[in-house]
Scaffold this active site. Structure first.
Site, short mmCIF file in Angstrom:
data_model
loop_
_atom_site.label_atom_id
_atom_site.label_comp_id
_atom_site.label_asym_id
_atom_site.label_seq_id
_atom_site.Cartn_x
_atom_site.Cartn_y
_atom_site.Cartn_z
N ASP A 61 0.87 -1.17 0.00
CA ASP A 61 0.00 0.00 0.00
C ASP A 61 0.91 1.23 0.00
O ASP A 61 2.12 1.11 0.23
CB ASP A 61 -0.89 -0.03 1.24
CG ASP A 61 -1.80 1.18 1.36
OD1 ASP A 61 -2.30 1.66 0.32
OD2 ASP A 61 -2.00 1.66 2.48
N ASP A 63 -0.03 5.08 1.21
CA ASP A 63 -0.16 6.00 2.33
C ASP A 63 -0.07 5.24 3.66
O ASP A 63 -0.85 4.34 3.92
CB ASP A 63 -1.50 6.73 2.26
CG ASP A 63 -1.67 7.51 0.96
OD1 ASP A 63 -0.77 8.30 0.64
OD2 ASP A 63 -2.69 7.30 0.28
#
Length: 303
Positions: A61, A63
């Site tokens: 991922d 953020d």
């Protein structure tokens, strides 16, 4: 240690940190050998280490995992929702809290995050269209989502993008070993954030909010974007690792049947990440080596 054959050297280095020792070996023991021989040995040793890891790809991922933009997102969501709730309910409004971000918004596609939070407050708005303007008279989930994005981009322009050094170190080591590296993010700003952080070169394939919307992939906690990223890398989920910081993200990794889902508890949410499917949870990668990640992977049974 007396190393008499190629197999002796390869076995020795398979037990050590190849990144710290490989160049010393090639520079000292083989400085008088042809360059093509040194290239051959480097390739063979790297292949041995890569095969011993067990996994063939890691999908990150963005953020809160690669970049420190989750906090920027959280602040932007709070600024947007608090302004909306104040306009709606007056100064006695019930403000948007950090736990609201983690429970209803974090990791979800932007407009779905708006709707999920509003549903938690029993507030009904039309979804609207992605083209809805942030300041249009008729407020929709999409117009609020676009208003939040304006807040986010403004903070990003002022403060820039910071990375998590331990994650970037792991990503560099994976690329050095020839392990496939992908990114799966709900953010429609992923390309911009990676470019601003100078990290685009580390990602072989990216499935983000823009790609998901164009191709009709379901958002997290569905596993679509992780599975599609793995397909693009030519790797099956059972041979790959997912790294996430959001409960919706670890749930997506498990929904996609990835053999190892690693949770990074940036917000101290260890229990929640485990509850939603993370096999292991850490505060940060810290000093973890790629070899140690391989050991954790191999300890997980195939689903």
């Amino acid at each position: 240690m007396a190393m008499k054959s190629k197999d002796d050297v390869m076995a020795f280095y398979a037990e050590k940190n190849v990144h710290a020792l490989l160049e010393d070996l090639l520079a000292s023991a083989y400085q008088d050998r042809p360059e093509d021989l040194r290239r051959y040995w480097r390739a063979q040793l790297t292949k041995r280490i890569r095969e011993d890891l067990g996994f063939k790809a890691v999908i990150f991922d963005l953020d809160g995992v690669v970049t420190k933009t989750a906090a920027v997102h959280s602040r932007a969501w709070k600024a947007m929702f608090d302004a909306f709730l104040r306009d709606r309910d007056g100064e006695a409004f019930d403000e948007f809290m950090p736990e609201d971000y983690l429970k209803y918004v974090d990791g979800r596609p932007r407009y779905e995050g708006v709707q999920t939070f509003l549903n938690s407050r029993a507030i009904a708005l039309d979804m609207g269209e992605p083209s809805d303007l942030p300041d249009q008279e008729k407020v929709t989930c999409c117009s609020l989502g676009n208003r939040k994005n304006d807040y986010f981009m403004d903070v990003l322009a002022k403060e820039g993008v910071q990375e998590y050094p331990s994650t970037v170190r792991i990503m560099n080591e994976l690329r050095d070993l020839g392990v496939r590296v992908g990114l799966a993010s709900s953010s429609k700003n992923a390309k911009h954030v990676l470019h601003a952080a100078g990290l685009s070169h580390l990602i072989e394939h990216r499935v983000d909010g823009v790609v998901a919307a164009e191709r009709g992939y379901r958002g997290k906690p569905a596993g679509d974007i992780f599975v599609e990223c793995a397909k693009a890398l030519g790797v099956a989920p059972e041979d790959a690792v997912v790294v996430e910081d959001a409960t919706s993200g670890v749930a997506a990794g498990r929904a996609g049947k990835f053999r190892l889902v690693v949770g990074l508890a940036r917000e101290g949410n260890h229990a929640e990440l485990k509850e939603h499917g993370a096999h292991v949870v850490y505060d940060d990668f810290g000093d973890m080596t790629v070899d140690e990640l391989g050991d954790i992977f191999k300890a997980q049974p195939k689903e």
